[in-house]
Motif scaffolding. Structure first.
Motif, PDB file in Angstrom:
ATOM      1  N   CYS A  75      75.427   1.767  -9.400  1.00  0.00           N
ATOM      2  CA  CYS A  75      76.767   1.181 -10.522  1.00  0.00           C
ATOM      3  C   CYS A  75      77.912   2.083 -10.278  1.00  0.00           C
ATOM      4  O   CYS A  75      77.609   3.393  -9.522  1.00  0.00           O
ATOM      5  N   ARG A  76      78.926   1.644 -10.827  1.00  0.00           N
ATOM      6  CA  ARG A  76      80.231   2.447 -10.615  1.00  0.00           C
ATOM      7  C   ARG A  76      80.784   2.778 -12.018  1.00  0.00           C
ATOM      8  O   ARG A  76      80.665   2.299 -13.034  1.00  0.00           O
ATOM      9  N   VAL A  77      80.993   4.153 -12.169  1.00  0.00           N
ATOM     10  CA  VAL A  77      81.637   4.761 -13.104  1.00  0.00           C
ATOM     11  C   VAL A  77      82.856   4.316 -13.559  1.00  0.00           C
ATOM     12  O   VAL A  77      83.960   4.689 -12.767  1.00  0.00           O
ATOM     13  N   ALA A  78      83.177   3.343 -14.264  1.00  0.00           N
ATOM     14  CA  ALA A  78      84.588   2.613 -14.303  1.00  0.00           C
ATOM     15  C   ALA A  78      85.602   3.109 -15.351  1.00  0.00           C
ATOM     16  O   ALA A  78      86.934   3.154 -15.376  1.00  0.00           O
ATOM     17  N   GLU A  79      84.770   3.958 -16.504  1.00  0.00           N
ATOM     18  CA  GLU A  79      85.810   4.534 -17.462  1.00  0.00           C
ATOM     19  C   GLU A  79      85.258   6.067 -17.570  1.00  0.00           C
ATOM     20  O   GLU A  79      84.122   6.433 -17.143  1.00  0.00           O
ATOM     21  N   PRO A  80      86.327   6.783 -17.963  1.00  0.00           N
ATOM     22  CA  PRO A  80      86.001   8.221 -18.098  1.00  0.00           C
ATOM     23  C   PRO A  80      84.650   8.394 -18.933  1.00  0.00           C
ATOM     24  O   PRO A  80      84.754   7.961 -19.980  1.00  0.00           O
ATOM     25  N   VAL A  81      83.970   9.401 -18.587  1.00  0.00           N
ATOM     26  CA  VAL A  81      82.845   9.857 -19.465  1.00  0.00           C
ATOM     27  C   VAL A  81      82.895  11.605 -19.432  1.00  0.00           C
ATOM     28  O   VAL A  81      83.312  12.258 -18.333  1.00  0.00           O
ATOM     29  N   GLU A  82      83.002  12.239 -20.494  1.00  0.00           N
ATOM     30  CA  GLU A  82      82.819  13.634 -20.557  1.00  0.00           C
ATOM     31  C   GLU A  82      81.632  14.145 -20.665  1.00  0.00           C
ATOM     32  O   GLU A  82      80.541  13.903 -21.256  1.00  0.00           O
ATOM     33  N   SER A  83      81.407  15.379 -19.894  1.00  0.00           N
ATOM     34  CA  SER A  83      80.120  16.242 -19.828  1.00  0.00           C
ATOM     35  C   SER A  83      79.087  15.231 -19.567  1.00  0.00           C
ATOM     36  O   SER A  83      78.061  15.188 -20.373  1.00  0.00           O
ATOM     37  N   HIS A  84      78.856  14.419 -18.489  1.00  0.00           N
ATOM     38  CA  HIS A  84      77.992  13.477 -18.144  1.00  0.00           C
ATOM     39  C   HIS A  84      77.456  14.129 -16.872  1.00  0.00           C
ATOM     40  O   HIS A  84      78.296  14.246 -15.897  1.00  0.00           O
ATOM     41  N   PHE A  85      76.173  14.306 -16.588  1.00  0.00           N
ATOM     42  CA  PHE A  85      75.631  14.945 -15.328  1.00  0.00           C
ATOM     43  C   PHE A  85      74.534  14.102 -14.707  1.00  0.00           C
ATOM     44  O   PHE A  85      73.626  13.876 -15.506  1.00  0.00           O
ATOM     45  N   VAL A  86      74.507  13.978 -13.621  1.00  0.00           N
ATOM     46  CA  VAL A  86      73.521  13.352 -13.059  1.00  0.00           C
ATOM     47  C   VAL A  86      72.241  14.180 -13.044  1.00  0.00           C
ATOM     48  O   VAL A  86      72.210  15.328 -12.627  1.00  0.00           O
ATOM     49  N   CYS A  87      71.098  13.602 -13.139  1.00  0.00           N
ATOM     50  CA  CYS A  87      69.775  14.279 -12.838  1.00  0.00           C
ATOM     51  C   CYS A  87      69.374  13.969 -11.304  1.00  0.00           C
ATOM     52  O   CYS A  87      69.925  13.545 -10.595  1.00  0.00           O
ATOM     53  N   GLN A  88      68.174  14.726 -11.089  1.00  0.00           N
ATOM     54  CA  GLN A  88      67.584  14.603  -9.632  1.00  0.00           C
ATOM     55  C   GLN A  88      67.320  13.360  -9.281  1.00  0.00           C
ATOM     56  O   GLN A  88      66.972  13.342  -7.807  1.00  0.00           O
ATOM     57  N   SER A  89      67.110  12.306 -10.025  1.00  0.00           N
ATOM     58  CA  SER A  89      66.626  11.180  -9.724  1.00  0.00           C
ATOM     59  C   SER A  89      67.849  10.293  -9.259  1.00  0.00           C
ATOM     60  O   SER A  89      67.527   9.007  -8.906  1.00  0.00           O
ATOM     61  N   VAL A  90      68.858  10.565  -9.434  1.00  0.00           N
ATOM     62  CA  VAL A  90      70.216   9.947  -9.163  1.00  0.00           C
ATOM     63  C   VAL A  90      71.171  10.425  -8.168  1.00  0.00           C
ATOM     64  O   VAL A  90      71.344  11.822  -8.589  1.00  0.00           O
ATOM     65  N   ALA A  91      71.536   9.913  -7.485  1.00  0.00           N
ATOM     66  CA  ALA A  91      72.532  10.282  -6.476  1.00  0.00           C
ATOM     67  C   ALA A  91      74.217   9.996  -6.893  1.00  0.00           C
ATOM     68  O   ALA A  91      74.130   8.891  -7.438  1.00  0.00           O
ATOM     69  N   LEU A  92      74.879  11.006  -6.874  1.00  0.00           N
ATOM     70  CA  LEU A  92      76.453  10.646  -6.759  1.00  0.00           C
ATOM     71  C   LEU A  92      77.111  10.600  -5.729  1.00  0.00           C
ATOM     72  O   LEU A  92      76.804  11.585  -5.005  1.00  0.00           O
ATOM     73  N   MET A  93      77.776   9.845  -5.601  1.00  0.00           N
ATOM     74  CA  MET A  93      78.418   9.473  -4.440  1.00  0.00           C
ATOM     75  C   MET A  93      79.946   9.350  -4.817  1.00  0.00           C
ATOM     76  O   MET A  93      80.293   8.601  -5.574  1.00  0.00           O
ATOM     77  N   ARG A  94      80.539  10.234  -4.328  1.00  0.00           N
ATOM     78  CA  ARG A  94      82.090  10.375  -4.470  1.00  0.00           C
ATOM     79  C   ARG A  94      82.816   9.905  -3.176  1.00  0.00           C
ATOM     80  O   ARG A  94      82.763  10.519  -2.008  1.00  0.00           O
ATOM     81  N   LEU A  95      83.545   8.841  -3.244  1.00  0.00           N
ATOM     82  CA  LEU A  95      84.257   8.292  -2.201  1.00  0.00           C
ATOM     83  C   LEU A  95      85.550   9.269  -1.870  1.00  0.00           C
ATOM     84  O   LEU A  95      86.467   9.952  -2.601  1.00  0.00           O
ATOM     85  N   VAL A  96      85.730   9.268  -0.336  1.00  0.00           N
ATOM     86  CA  VAL A  96      87.114   9.861   0.071  1.00  0.00           C
ATOM     87  C   VAL A  96      88.399   9.156  -0.390  1.00  0.00           C
ATOM     88  O   VAL A  96      89.246   9.684  -0.762  1.00  0.00           O
ATOM     89  N   VAL A  97      88.133   7.807  -0.598  1.00  0.00           N
ATOM     90  CA  VAL A  97      89.217   6.964  -1.022  1.00  0.00           C
ATOM     91  C   VAL A  97      88.651   6.285  -2.389  1.00  0.00           C
ATOM     92  O   VAL A  97      88.162   5.150  -2.367  1.00  0.00           O
ATOM     93  N   PRO A  98      88.648   6.884  -3.549  1.00  0.00           N
ATOM     94  CA  PRO A  98      88.227   6.582  -4.863  1.00  0.00           C
ATOM     95  C   PRO A  98      88.536   5.046  -5.228  1.00  0.00           C
ATOM     96  O   PRO A  98      87.997   4.347  -5.892  1.00  0.00           O
ATOM     97  N   ALA A  99      89.824   4.499  -4.730  1.00  0.00           N
ATOM     98  CA  ALA A  99      90.379   3.349  -5.117  1.00  0.00           C
ATOM     99  C   ALA A  99      89.539   2.090  -4.381  1.00  0.00           C
ATOM    100  O   ALA A  99      89.358   1.072  -4.771  1.00  0.00           O
ATOM    101  N   MET A 100      88.557   2.492  -3.418  1.00  0.00           N
ATOM    102  CA  MET A 100      87.665   1.725  -2.916  1.00  0.00           C
ATOM    103  C   MET A 100      86.271   1.474  -3.554  1.00  0.00           C
ATOM    104  O   MET A 100      85.434   0.507  -2.875  1.00  0.00           O
TER     105      MET A 100
END
Length: 177
Positions: A75-100
């Motif tokens: 899933c894509r995080v489309a809206e701002p969230v405050e103080s949300h952290f991924v657990c060890q079962s979830v990968a966080l992928m941050r793109l070089v070009v966030p607009a993509m």
């Protein structure tokens, strides 16, 4: 090549569970296309903890379940969230070009492309897993940005039509009852 960052959550935050106001994003929060934050596991990691900044979610991040029954859901995080952290079962992928990120979200959620690759990569008989190396190896076709925008628009229109149909079916079911 598309990723600026690939990480997962801290493995040693157990002493901080079930307290505070920060949200520990679990595998059950990762649903196809969009996160579902209805279930909340609270966590209170100390300010300055080495894993805090690394695992904090931002707008346009892609989240992928990497362990368990829903391995490969994205899933894509489309809206701002405050103080949300991924657990060890979830990968966080941050793109070089966030607009993509919406385009890449569509590719990774595609049954014939991203989801097929994840199914082929899953390992572990009782509890499926995806490694960071496997996530990094997923092939993502990259048409020009204008075509990416068209794909996102077309997919968005189809998803909106599906949501409308679901709403209509729910209404009709209530009326028939």
């Amino acid at each position: 090549q598309l990723l600026a960052e690939l990480t997962s959550g801290s493995r040693d935050w157990a002493p901080y569970y079930d307290r505070g106001t920060s949200v520990f994003v679990m595998a059950q929060n990762v649903r196809p296309w969009r996160p579902d934050f209805a279930f909340k596991q609270f966590v209170d990691p100390p300010i300055g903890h080495r894993d805090r900044a690394r695992s904090e979610i931002r707008v346009d991040d892609l989240l992928t379940t990497i362990v368990g029954a829903n391995t490969g859901q994205v899933c894509r995080v489309a809206e701002p969230v405050e103080s949300h952290f991924v657990c060890q079962s979830v990968a966080l992928m941050r793109l070089v070009v966030p607009a993509m990120s919406e385009y890449v979200n569509a590719v990774l959620n595609s049954e014939g492309h991203g989801q097929r690759q994840f199914r082929e990569m899953n390992y572990g008989a009782g509890r499926p897993h995806l490694s960071f190396e496997q996530l990094e190896s997923v092939l993502v076709p990259l048409p020009p940005l204008s075509e990416q925008a068209q794909v996102v628009e077309m997919v968005g229109n189809v998803l909106l039509a599906c949501e409308r149909t679901d709403t209509q079916l729910e209404t009709m079911l209530k009326q028939s009852t």
